[in-house]
Design an enzyme around this catalytic site. Structure first.
Site, PDB file in Angstrom:
ATOM      1  N   ASP A 175      -5.827   1.792  10.306  1.00  0.00           N
ATOM      2  CA  ASP A 175      -7.274   1.564  10.414  1.00  0.00           C
ATOM      3  C   ASP A 175      -7.554   1.035  11.819  1.00  0.00           C
ATOM      4  O   ASP A 175      -7.669   1.803  12.771  1.00  0.00           O
ATOM      5  CB  ASP A 175      -7.635   0.572   9.291  1.00  0.00           C
ATOM      6  CG  ASP A 175      -9.110   0.423   9.040  1.00  0.00           C
ATOM      7  OD1 ASP A 175      -9.810  -0.013   9.976  1.00  0.00           O
ATOM      8  OD2 ASP A 175      -9.578   0.717   7.933  1.00  0.00           O
ATOM      9  N   GLY A 215       0.770  -1.246   0.000  1.00  0.00           N
ATOM     10  CA  GLY A 215       0.000   0.000   0.000  1.00  0.00           C
ATOM     11  C   GLY A 215       0.795   1.287   0.000  1.00  0.00           C
ATOM     12  O   GLY A 215       0.312   2.309  -0.481  1.00  0.00           O
ATOM     13  N   LYS A 260      -7.769   6.474  10.346  1.00  0.00           N
ATOM     14  CA  LYS A 260      -9.198   6.422  10.672  1.00  0.00           C
ATOM     15  C   LYS A 260      -9.342   6.319  12.188  1.00  0.00           C
ATOM     16  O   LYS A 260      -9.399   5.200  12.725  1.00  0.00           O
ATOM     17  CB  LYS A 260      -9.845   5.183  10.032  1.00  0.00           C
ATOM     18  CG  LYS A 260      -9.945   5.208   8.520  1.00  0.00           C
ATOM     19  CD  LYS A 260     -10.620   3.918   8.033  1.00  0.00           C
ATOM     20  CE  LYS A 260     -10.764   3.876   6.542  1.00  0.00           C
ATOM     21  NZ  LYS A 260     -11.288   2.569   6.069  1.00  0.00           N
ATOM     22  N   GLU A 276       3.384   4.032   6.244  1.00  0.00           N
ATOM     23  CA  GLU A 276       2.192   3.228   5.940  1.00  0.00           C
ATOM     24  C   GLU A 276       1.216   4.031   5.095  1.00  0.00           C
ATOM     25  O   GLU A 276       1.180   5.262   5.168  1.00  0.00           O
ATOM     26  CB  GLU A 276       1.482   2.846   7.245  1.00  0.00           C
ATOM     27  CG  GLU A 276       1.760   1.430   7.724  1.00  0.00           C
ATOM     28  CD  GLU A 276       1.072   0.339   6.909  1.00  0.00           C
ATOM     29  OE1 GLU A 276       0.665   0.577   5.751  1.00  0.00           O
ATOM     30  OE2 GLU A 276       0.952  -0.769   7.451  1.00  0.00           O
ATOM     31  N   ASP A 277       0.400   3.320   4.327  1.00  0.00           N
ATOM     32  CA  ASP A 277      -0.667   4.002   3.587  1.00  0.00           C
ATOM     33  C   ASP A 277      -1.807   4.384   4.522  1.00  0.00           C
ATOM     34  O   ASP A 277      -2.363   5.474   4.417  1.00  0.00           O
ATOM     35  CB  ASP A 277      -1.177   3.112   2.439  1.00  0.00           C
ATOM     36  CG  ASP A 277      -1.613   1.716   2.892  1.00  0.00           C
ATOM     37  OD1 ASP A 277      -1.354   1.328   4.053  1.00  0.00           O
ATOM     38  OD2 ASP A 277      -2.212   1.002   2.065  1.00  0.00           O
ATOM     39  N   PHE A 281     -14.564   2.984   3.633  1.00  0.00           N
ATOM     40  CA  PHE A 281     -13.545   2.342   2.811  1.00  0.00           C
ATOM     41  C   PHE A 281     -13.073   3.263   1.686  1.00  0.00           C
ATOM     42  O   PHE A 281     -13.873   3.915   1.030  1.00  0.00           O
ATOM     43  CB  PHE A 281     -14.087   1.039   2.221  1.00  0.00           C
ATOM     44  CG  PHE A 281     -13.014   0.157   1.675  1.00  0.00           C
ATOM     45  CD1 PHE A 281     -12.241  -0.632   2.518  1.00  0.00           C
ATOM     46  CD2 PHE A 281     -12.745   0.137   0.314  1.00  0.00           C
ATOM     47  CE1 PHE A 281     -11.225  -1.432   2.022  1.00  0.00           C
ATOM     48  CE2 PHE A 281     -11.730  -0.662  -0.197  1.00  0.00           C
ATOM     49  CZ  PHE A 281     -10.966  -1.439   0.654  1.00  0.00           C
ATOM     50  N   VAL A 282     -11.752   3.323   1.499  1.00  0.00           N
ATOM     51  CA  VAL A 282     -11.162   4.170   0.460  1.00  0.00           C
ATOM     52  C   VAL A 282     -10.221   3.356  -0.437  1.00  0.00           C
ATOM     53  O   VAL A 282      -9.698   2.317  -0.020  1.00  0.00           O
ATOM     54  CB  VAL A 282     -10.388   5.366   1.074  1.00  0.00           C
ATOM     55  CG1 VAL A 282     -11.332   6.332   1.760  1.00  0.00           C
ATOM     56  CG2 VAL A 282      -9.312   4.896   2.047  1.00  0.00           C
ATOM     57  N   ARG A 341      -4.970   0.551  -6.938  1.00  0.00           N
ATOM     58  CA  ARG A 341      -3.741   1.132  -6.376  1.00  0.00           C
ATOM     59  C   ARG A 341      -3.136   2.200  -7.275  1.00  0.00           C
ATOM     60  O   ARG A 341      -2.438   3.100  -6.814  1.00  0.00           O
ATOM     61  CB  ARG A 341      -2.679   0.045  -6.166  1.00  0.00           C
ATOM     62  CG  ARG A 341      -3.047  -1.017  -5.140  1.00  0.00           C
ATOM     63  CD  ARG A 341      -1.814  -1.849  -4.787  1.00  0.00           C
ATOM     64  NE  ARG A 341      -2.126  -3.093  -4.105  1.00  0.00           N
ATOM     65  CZ  ARG A 341      -2.351  -3.208  -2.800  1.00  0.00           C
ATOM     66  NH1 ARG A 341      -2.327  -2.140  -2.016  1.00  0.00           N
ATOM     67  NH2 ARG A 341      -2.621  -4.382  -2.259  1.00  0.00           N
ATOM     68  N   ASP A 371      -5.910  -0.419  -2.109  1.00  0.00           N
ATOM     69  CA  ASP A 371      -6.649  -1.275  -3.034  1.00  0.00           C
ATOM     70  C   ASP A 371      -7.994  -1.731  -2.494  1.00  0.00           C
ATOM     71  O   ASP A 371      -8.238  -1.744  -1.284  1.00  0.00           O
ATOM     72  CB  ASP A 371      -5.824  -2.531  -3.332  1.00  0.00           C
ATOM     73  CG  ASP A 371      -5.816  -3.494  -2.153  1.00  0.00           C
ATOM     74  OD1 ASP A 371      -5.415  -3.069  -1.052  1.00  0.00           O
ATOM     75  OD2 ASP A 371      -6.240  -4.651  -2.328  1.00  0.00           O
TER      76      ASP A 371
HETATM   77  N1  HPA Z   1      -8.990   0.937   2.000  1.00  0.00           N
HETATM   78  C1  HPA Z   1      -8.035   0.081   1.566  1.00  0.00           C
HETATM   79  N2  HPA Z   1      -7.306  -0.675   2.380  1.00  0.00           N
HETATM   80  C2  HPA Z   1      -7.534  -0.559   3.710  1.00  0.00           C
HETATM   81  C3  HPA Z   1      -8.502   0.322   4.232  1.00  0.00           C
HETATM   82  C4  HPA Z   1      -9.282   1.104   3.321  1.00  0.00           C
HETATM   83  O1  HPA Z   1     -10.186   1.910   3.682  1.00  0.00           O
HETATM   84  N3  HPA Z   1      -8.467   0.196   5.587  1.00  0.00           N
HETATM   85  C5  HPA Z   1      -7.480  -0.733   5.855  1.00  0.00           C
HETATM   86  N4  HPA Z   1      -6.912  -1.186   4.743  1.00  0.00           N
HETATM   87 MG    MG Z   2      -1.604  -1.494   4.017  1.00  0.00          MG
END
Ligand code: HPA
Ligand code: MG
Length: 176
Positions: A105, A47, A133, A101-102, A154-155, A167, A161
């Site tokens: 969560d 990610g 989040k 990190e992307d 969810f994004v 991506r 992805d």
């Molecule tokens: N989108 C994509 N990958 C993820 C997300 C999300 O919102 N949350 C955790 N992994």
């Molecule tokens: Mg990730």
């Protein structure tokens, strides 16, 4: 414009321009905070690939880059699924490590990762995450640098992805 990935539709959420502006600020902050530290930025694949490559261009201090992956699953413990770390080929001992990190969560992946990284005896570990989040957080982790705090929806896009897709989108989309 909406984007359809498999069975789901996504709507524009954070533009490429907004991401670029935010990355400029994050890069400048990190460069200032780690001046003279020769940090090692540790990107968590898959990610973070786009975020790290764009962020890196705004970091103007001597810095190193390395990449790891968390296996999707390697067993269970009291907190649920346990992941293992793949691909770490850098010596982190005594180093200032910045985990990239992307998204954070639930915080489960990040807390596992921190636990594993601590065993490598780094001088310290900081975290930069493009997205966070807060409402989804179940495993408390402190994030030093956050790109955007977002709602618990969810994004996809910009590295993130949905079932392997999306991506490559240059901006971030949210589930419709
Ligand atoms: N989108 C994509 N990958 C993820 C997300 C999300 O919102 N949350 C955790 N992994
Ligand atoms: Mg990730």
């Amino acid at each position: 414009m909406t984007v359809k990935l498999k069975d789901k539709e996504f709507v524009p959420f954070i533009s490429a321009e907004s991401i670029d502006q935010r990355l400029k600020i994050l890069g400048a902050q990190i460069s200032k905070d780690f001046k003279n530290d020769n940090p090692i930025l540790l990107g968590v694949l898959n990610g973070s690939f786009m975020f790290l490559s764009d962020l890196a261009k705004y970091i103007d201090i001597p810095s190193e880059f390395t990449f790891v992956k968390l296996s999707s699953y390697s067993g269970e413990n009291s907190t649920g699924k346990v992941k293992s770390l793949i691909g770490l080929d850098s010596d982190l001992k005594g180093r200032k490590v910045i985990v990239v990190e992307d998204i954070v969560d639930s915080g489960l992946s990040m807390s596992h990762l921190l636990e594993i990284l601590q065993t490598k005896e780094p001088l310290d570990i900081s975290i930069v995450s493009l997205l966070f989040k807060p409402e989804a957080l179940k495993f408390p982790v402190e994030i030093d640098y956050v790109g955007f705090e977002i709602a618990n929806k969810f994004v996809v896009g910009y590295g993130l992805d949905y079932d392997g897709l999306g991506r490559n989108l240059p901006s971030i989309y949210q589930l419709k």
